[in-house]
Write an enzyme that holds these catalytic residues in place. Structure first.
Site, PDB file in Angstrom:
ATOM      1  N   LYS A 138       0.860  -1.188   0.000  1.00 45.87           N
ATOM      2  CA  LYS A 138       0.000   0.000   0.000  1.00 45.87           C
ATOM      3  C   LYS A 138       0.895   1.236   0.000  1.00 45.87           C
ATOM      4  O   LYS A 138       1.731   1.403   0.901  1.00 45.87           O
ATOM      5  CB  LYS A 138      -0.877  -0.041   1.247  1.00 45.87           C
ATOM      6  CG  LYS A 138      -2.161   0.745   1.151  1.00 45.87           C
ATOM      7  CD  LYS A 138      -2.994   0.459   2.391  1.00 45.87           C
ATOM      8  CE  LYS A 138      -4.307   1.174   2.383  1.00 45.87           C
ATOM      9  NZ  LYS A 138      -4.980   1.082   3.678  1.00 45.87           N
TER      10      LYS A 138
HETATM   11  C1  E4P Z   1      -8.206   2.391   3.488  1.00 44.41           C
HETATM   12  O1  E4P Z   1      -7.573   1.431   3.102  1.00 44.41           O
HETATM   13  C2  E4P Z   1      -8.171   2.933   4.845  1.00 44.41           C
HETATM   14  O2  E4P Z   1      -7.541   1.986   5.677  1.00 44.41           O
HETATM   15  C3  E4P Z   1      -9.512   3.170   5.457  1.00 44.41           C
HETATM   16  O3  E4P Z   1     -10.573   2.701   4.663  1.00 44.41           O
HETATM   17  C4  E4P Z   1      -9.718   4.514   6.063  1.00 44.41           C
HETATM   18  O4  E4P Z   1     -10.989   4.559   6.653  1.00 44.41           O
HETATM   19  P1  E4P Z   1     -11.405   5.671   7.726  1.00 44.41           P
HETATM   20  O5  E4P Z   1     -11.578   6.962   6.999  1.00 44.41           O
HETATM   21  O6  E4P Z   1     -12.693   5.167   8.305  1.00 44.41           O
HETATM   22  O7  E4P Z   1     -10.274   5.728   8.714  1.00 44.41           O
END
Ligand code: E4P
Length: 218
Positions: free
Chosen positions: A87
Site C-alpha cells: 500500500k
Molecule cells: C483504506 O484502506 C483505509 O484503511 C480506510 O478505509 C480509512 O478509513 P477511515 O476513513 O474510516 O479511517
C-alpha cells in the site's frame, strides 16, 4: 464485488472468514496502532498472521515517503507472503514506486485517493488497486460516492485493469451504493458487513415461523 475488511484485528478477520464472505484485508498504520502492534518485528509478524487467516489480498502500508525507502520497505513487505499488496500513498515518489513495483510483478494499492486525477495517475503507473476514501470526503462536505462513480467511469472508458477499492466505507448504504456504482471492492469495518444481515422483518418473520412450528409440533 469483493469484500475486504479494513482492520488489523485478528479476531474480526477470523469472524469474517468464518462467515464465508471475506476476500481480503486492508490495514493502515492507524489500524495497526489500534491493535497495539509496536516495532518492525511485531508489525511483520502481524502481517504474516493476517495472511495465514485470510485467503486473499492483504494490503500492508509503507511508512516511507522517499522513493528508495518506499522500494526497500515495499520489497520487504512483499517477501512476507504472496498475498501481500504493498500500500503506497498518493505522492510523487509513491507513483514512481507503483510503476517500479508493477514492473516487478508486485501488487500495489494506491491509498489516500481524493480525486479522479490521482486515481488516473495511479492507474497509469500500473496500480493493482486505487483506494478512494469515501467517508473522509463526506466528512468535509464533499461527495465521496461521486468520486467512486467518476473513477469507475474513467477506468471503464479505457479498460484499465486497476481495480476500484472503495475505502473509508462507514455504513451499509455506503457499501450498497458502491455496489450499484460498480466498485470492484469495498473495504469496511466488520460492523458494516454484519449490518448487511439485518432487517426487522426477517427477525419478525423468523419469530413467527418458529412460534408456529412449536404450535404444530407440541
Ligand atoms: C483504506 O484502506 C483505509 O484503511 C480506510 O478505509 C480509512 O478509513 P477511515 O476513513 O474510516 O479511517
Amino acid at each position: 464485488m469483493k469484500f475486504f475488511l479494513d482492520t488489523a484485528n485478528l479476531a474480526e478477520i477470523q469472524e469474517a472468514v468464518e462467515l464465508g464472505v471475506l476476500d481480503g484485508v486492508t490495514t493502515n498504520p492507524s489500524l495497526m496502532a489500534k491493535e497495539g502492534i509496536k516495532g518492525l518485528d511485531a508489525v511483520m509478524s502481524h502481517y504474516r498472521q493476517i495472511c495465514e487467516i485470510v485467503d486473499g489480498d492483504v494490503s500492508a502500508e509503507v511508512i516511507a515517503t522517499e522513493f528508495d525507502e518506499i522500494i526497500r520497505e515495499g520489497e520487504a513487505l512483499a517477501e512476507l507472503h504472496p498475498n501481500i499488496v504493498v500500500k503506497v500513498p498518493m505522492i510523487k515518489a509513491g507513483v514512481k514506486a507503483i510503476k517500479y513495483f508493477s514492473e516487478k510483478g508486485i501488487k500495489t494499492n494506491c491509498t489516500l485517493i481524493f480525486s479522479a486525477g490521482q486515481a488516473l495517475l495511479a492507474a497509469k503507473a500500473g496500480a493493482t488497486y486505487v483506494s478512494p476514501f469515501v467517508g473522509r470526503l463526506d466528512d468535509i462536505g464533499q461527495d465521496g460516492l461521486q468520486l467512486v462513480q467518476q473513477i469507475v467511469d474513467i477506468f471503464s472508458n479505457y479498460g484499465y485493469p486497476t481495480q476500484v477499492l472503495a475505502a473509508s466505507v462507514r455504513h451499509v448504504p455506503h457499501l450498497l451504493q458502491c455496489a450499484e456504482l460498480g466498485a470492484d471492492v469495498v473495504t469496511c469495518p466488520l460492523s458494516v458487513i454484519n449490518g448487511l444481515l439485518n432487517h426487522p422483518l426477517t427477525d419478525k418473520g423468523l419469530a413467527t415461523f418458529l412460534a408456529d412450528h412449536k404450535k404444530v409440533n407440541s
